[in-house]
Scaffold this motif. Sequence first.
Motif, PDB file in Angstrom:
ATOM      1  N   THR A  73      -1.620  13.482   6.572  1.00 26.75           N
ATOM      2  CA  THR A  73      -1.787  12.780   5.291  1.00 26.75           C
ATOM      3  C   THR A  73      -3.219  13.025   4.806  1.00 26.75           C
ATOM      4  O   THR A  73      -4.031  13.604   5.536  1.00 26.75           O
ATOM      5  CB  THR A  73      -1.612  11.254   5.456  1.00 26.75           C
ATOM      6  OG1 THR A  73      -2.697  10.783   6.273  1.00 26.75           O
ATOM      7  CG2 THR A  73      -0.283  10.869   6.095  1.00 26.75           C
TER       8      THR A  73
ATOM      9  N   GLY B 165       0.856  -1.189   0.000  1.00 30.34           N
ATOM     10  CA  GLY B 165       0.000   0.000   0.000  1.00 30.34           C
ATOM     11  C   GLY B 165       0.885   1.228   0.000  1.00 30.34           C
ATOM     12  O   GLY B 165       0.766   2.130   0.828  1.00 30.34           O
TER      13      GLY B 165
ATOM     14  N   TYR C 104     -14.462   2.299  10.941  1.00 29.74           N
ATOM     15  CA  TYR C 104     -13.004   2.416  11.065  1.00 29.74           C
ATOM     16  C   TYR C 104     -12.531   1.772  12.369  1.00 29.74           C
ATOM     17  O   TYR C 104     -11.601   0.970  12.379  1.00 29.74           O
ATOM     18  CB  TYR C 104     -12.611   3.897  11.005  1.00 29.74           C
ATOM     19  CG  TYR C 104     -11.119   4.158  10.959  1.00 29.74           C
ATOM     20  CD1 TYR C 104     -10.390   3.946   9.792  1.00 29.74           C
ATOM     21  CD2 TYR C 104     -10.429   4.615  12.083  1.00 29.74           C
ATOM     22  CE1 TYR C 104      -9.016   4.196   9.742  1.00 29.74           C
ATOM     23  CE2 TYR C 104      -9.065   4.869  12.041  1.00 29.74           C
ATOM     24  CZ  TYR C 104      -8.364   4.658  10.865  1.00 29.74           C
ATOM     25  OH  TYR C 104      -7.006   4.906  10.814  1.00 29.74           O
TER      26      TYR C 104
ATOM     27  N   TYR D 191      -6.052  -5.492  -5.312  1.00 34.47           N
ATOM     28  CA  TYR D 191      -5.970  -6.257  -4.073  1.00 34.47           C
ATOM     29  C   TYR D 191      -6.977  -7.408  -3.994  1.00 34.47           C
ATOM     30  O   TYR D 191      -7.513  -7.718  -2.938  1.00 34.47           O
ATOM     31  CB  TYR D 191      -6.103  -5.321  -2.860  1.00 34.47           C
ATOM     32  CG  TYR D 191      -4.987  -4.289  -2.785  1.00 34.47           C
ATOM     33  CD1 TYR D 191      -3.654  -4.677  -2.845  1.00 34.47           C
ATOM     34  CD2 TYR D 191      -5.268  -2.937  -2.665  1.00 34.47           C
ATOM     35  CE1 TYR D 191      -2.628  -3.752  -2.790  1.00 34.47           C
ATOM     36  CE2 TYR D 191      -4.247  -1.990  -2.600  1.00 34.47           C
ATOM     37  CZ  TYR D 191      -2.930  -2.411  -2.672  1.00 34.47           C
ATOM     38  OH  TYR D 191      -1.913  -1.491  -2.614  1.00 34.47           O
TER      39      TYR D 191
ATOM     40  N   SER E 213       1.569   3.924  -1.853  1.00 34.61           N
ATOM     41  CA  SER E 213       1.423   5.289  -2.379  1.00 34.61           C
ATOM     42  C   SER E 213       0.878   6.270  -1.347  1.00 34.61           C
ATOM     43  O   SER E 213       0.802   7.462  -1.601  1.00 34.61           O
ATOM     44  CB  SER E 213       0.500   5.290  -3.600  1.00 34.61           C
ATOM     45  OG  SER E 213      -0.839   5.155  -3.164  1.00 34.61           O
TER      46      SER E 213
ATOM     47  N   SER F 227       1.620  -1.277  -4.758  1.00 36.21           N
ATOM     48  CA  SER F 227       0.539  -0.293  -4.706  1.00 36.21           C
ATOM     49  C   SER F 227      -0.439  -0.505  -5.849  1.00 36.21           C
ATOM     50  O   SER F 227      -0.106  -1.134  -6.856  1.00 36.21           O
ATOM     51  CB  SER F 227       1.157   1.114  -4.812  1.00 36.21           C
ATOM     52  OG  SER F 227       0.151   2.099  -4.902  1.00 36.21           O
ATOM     53  N   ARG F 228      -1.641   0.098  -5.700  1.00 31.29           N
ATOM     54  CA  ARG F 228      -2.587   0.131  -6.817  1.00 31.29           C
ATOM     55  C   ARG F 228      -2.149   1.152  -7.862  1.00 31.29           C
ATOM     56  O   ARG F 228      -2.645   1.162  -8.969  1.00 31.29           O
ATOM     57  CB  ARG F 228      -3.985   0.555  -6.327  1.00 31.29           C
ATOM     58  CG  ARG F 228      -4.632  -0.396  -5.376  1.00 31.29           C
ATOM     59  CD  ARG F 228      -5.853   0.261  -4.763  1.00 31.29           C
ATOM     60  NE  ARG F 228      -5.470   1.495  -4.066  1.00 31.29           N
ATOM     61  CZ  ARG F 228      -6.323   2.406  -3.608  1.00 31.29           C
ATOM     62  NH1 ARG F 228      -7.605   2.228  -3.759  1.00 31.29           N
ATOM     63  NH2 ARG F 228      -5.881   3.481  -2.986  1.00 31.29           N
TER      64      ARG F 228
HETATM   65  N1  LIG Z   1      -2.755   9.607   9.143  1.00 32.02           N
HETATM   66  C1  LIG Z   1      -3.174   9.369  10.374  1.00 32.02           C
HETATM   67  O1  LIG Z   1      -3.405  10.299  11.177  1.00 32.02           O
HETATM   68  C2  LIG Z   1      -3.347   7.956  10.857  1.00 32.02           C
HETATM   69  C3  LIG Z   1      -3.671   7.741  12.207  1.00 32.02           C
HETATM   70  C4  LIG Z   1      -3.844   6.433  12.657  1.00 32.02           C
HETATM   71  C5  LIG Z   1      -3.666   5.370  11.793  1.00 32.02           C
HETATM   72  N2  LIG Z   1      -3.356   5.607  10.483  1.00 32.02           N
HETATM   73  C6  LIG Z   1      -3.218   4.443   9.593  1.00 32.02           C
HETATM   74  O2  LIG Z   1      -2.020   4.550   8.844  1.00 32.02           O
HETATM   75  C7  LIG Z   1      -2.189   3.883   7.577  1.00 32.02           C
HETATM   76  C8  LIG Z   1      -1.703   4.781   6.438  1.00 32.02           C
HETATM   77  O3  LIG Z   1      -2.562   5.902   6.355  1.00 32.02           O
HETATM   78  P1  LIG Z   1      -2.148   7.295   5.689  1.00 32.02           P
HETATM   79  O4  LIG Z   1      -2.377   8.312   6.734  1.00 32.02           O
HETATM   80  O5  LIG Z   1      -0.825   7.209   5.043  1.00 32.02           O
HETATM   81  O6  LIG Z   1      -3.318   7.430   4.620  1.00 32.02           O
HETATM   82  P2  LIG Z   1      -3.305   7.614   3.043  1.00 32.02           P
HETATM   83  O7  LIG Z   1      -2.270   8.576   2.623  1.00 32.02           O
HETATM   84  O8  LIG Z   1      -4.727   7.915   2.702  1.00 32.02           O
HETATM   85  O9  LIG Z   1      -2.888   6.151   2.513  1.00 32.02           O
HETATM   86  C9  LIG Z   1      -3.872   5.165   2.357  1.00 32.02           C
HETATM   87  C10 LIG Z   1      -3.279   3.798   2.229  1.00 32.02           C
HETATM   88  O10 LIG Z   1      -4.321   2.827   2.129  1.00 32.02           O
HETATM   89  C11 LIG Z   1      -4.221   2.090   0.902  1.00 32.02           C
HETATM   90  N3  LIG Z   1      -5.590   2.001   0.374  1.00 32.02           N
HETATM   91  C12 LIG Z   1      -6.449   3.017   0.074  1.00 32.02           C
HETATM   92  N4  LIG Z   1      -7.619   2.540  -0.374  1.00 32.02           N
HETATM   93  C13 LIG Z   1      -7.500   1.180  -0.342  1.00 32.02           C
HETATM   94  C14 LIG Z   1      -8.371   0.128  -0.693  1.00 32.02           C
HETATM   95  N5  LIG Z   1      -9.616   0.345  -1.169  1.00 32.02           N
HETATM   96  N6  LIG Z   1      -7.927  -1.157  -0.544  1.00 32.02           N
HETATM   97  C15 LIG Z   1      -6.691  -1.407  -0.063  1.00 32.02           C
HETATM   98  N7  LIG Z   1      -5.810  -0.431   0.261  1.00 32.02           N
HETATM   99  C16 LIG Z   1      -6.219   0.842   0.127  1.00 32.02           C
HETATM  100  C17 LIG Z   1      -3.290   2.885   0.007  1.00 32.02           C
HETATM  101  O11 LIG Z   1      -2.538   1.954  -0.785  1.00 32.02           O
HETATM  102  P3  LIG Z   1      -2.238   2.145  -2.382  1.00 32.02           P
HETATM  103  O12 LIG Z   1      -0.810   2.516  -2.484  1.00 32.02           O
HETATM  104  O13 LIG Z   1      -2.503   0.834  -2.998  1.00 32.02           O
HETATM  105  O14 LIG Z   1      -3.164   3.227  -2.872  1.00 32.02           O
HETATM  106  C18 LIG Z   1      -2.407   3.594   1.048  1.00 32.02           C
HETATM  107  O15 LIG Z   1      -1.407   2.752   1.529  1.00 32.02           O
HETATM  108  C19 LIG Z   1      -3.660   3.476   7.494  1.00 32.02           C
HETATM  109  O16 LIG Z   1      -3.782   2.121   7.873  1.00 32.02           O
HETATM  110  C20 LIG Z   1      -4.324   4.360   8.547  1.00 32.02           C
HETATM  111  O17 LIG Z   1      -5.499   3.758   9.066  1.00 32.02           O
HETATM  112  C21 LIG Z   1      -3.190   6.862   9.989  1.00 32.02           C
END
Ligand SMILES: NC(=O)c1ccc[n+]([C@@H]2O[C@H](COP(=O)([O-])OP(=O)(O)OC[C@H]3O[C@@H](n4cnc5c(N)ncnc54)[C@H](OP(=O)(O)O)[C@@H]3O)[C@@H](O)[C@H]2O)c1
Length: 245
Positions: A195, A11, A158, A59, A13, A37-38
């Motif tokens: 993000t 994942g 979530y 996926y 990107s 990644s997708r």
């Molecule tokens: N940002 C925060 O504040 C925060 C806080 C707590 C936990 N998290 C966790 O940290 C992780 C990364 O989040 P981020 O903040 O980097 O968010 P982000 O920039 O929105 O990244 C989203 C991620 O999810 C994947 N994804 C999106 N849609 C998907 C789908 N339909 N099926 C499978 N994979 C999918 C994407 O992979 P691709 O490369 O394939 O698109 C990417 O790795 C997540 O698990 C999130 O729950 C984030």
Amino acid sequence: MSEPTAALVLGASGGLAQAIVSELMADAAIDRVIAVSRHSAPAHFSSGAAGPLWIETEYSEPAMATVVEQLQPFAGQIIRVVICHGILHGDNLWPEKRLEDISAESLQTVFQANTVVPVLWLKLLHRLLKSKQRCVVAALSARVGSIGDNHLGGWYAYRSSKAALNMMLRTLSIEYARRVKNVKIISFHPGTTDTALSKPFQASVPSDKLFTPEFVAERLCGIMAAAEIDGQLSYLDWDNKSIPW
Ligand SMILES: NC(=O)c1ccc[n+]([C@@H]2O[C@H](COP(=O)([O-])OP(=O)(O)OC[C@H]3O[C@@H](n4cnc5c(N)ncnc54)[C@H](OP(=O)(O)O)[C@@H]3O)[C@@H](O)[C@H]2O)c1
């Protein structure tokens, strides 16, 4: 001569994932970084031979199995896996505030991305990870997946997808401890990080509590480098502190 080493970011990107790819690429202990990644590789990763090996996939389980076949040359070399999948909002998807907001379709979409896809990776990867080298796997979970810590309610899909992810990881850790003894699994809470995922919810976050992806990537990679192979799932935050289940 020491064994070659590789790191895998699934994942790749997303905001956190890209920073984790960069942090792993800067780690002298890791020879090759593989990103899945997708999407196609962002421009700053695709230019030149120094970038990660970037694999595009959807996926579905068969497509993911094909990726794992492509990774066979790295069997026994993978010492880090970071599973980054997670969605909180999107087209026709918004975290629920009250009972009336709950929909079967949203629950299925969120569980598929946040729980099913990470678990399928760990199902498909186990033979590849078996090695004499220690391997640390981190799945990006969230503190809101803690059942004991849920005092606010809301965000049904979530929260519960991350609680389910934690239970899956705990169950996988027990089987991995028998079958893939060189692997340690961590369920990781990054803290609120700047993000696309957190963007609509940042207004109420004090600036010193909103982390950069680079800061979190450095913390996570440090925690993974130091983790003991103990056959247990750890549920840790960015500060390496345990979170109650
Ligand atoms: N940002 C925060 O504040 C925060 C806080 C707590 C936990 N998290 C966790 O940290 C992780 C990364 O989040 P981020 O903040 O980097 O968010 P982000 O920039 O929105 O990244 C989203 C991620 O999810 C994947 N994804 C999106 N849609 C998907 C789908 N339909 N099926 C499978 N994979 C999918 C994407 O992979 P691709 O490369 O394939 O698109 C990417 O790795 C997540 O698990 C999130 O729950 C984030």
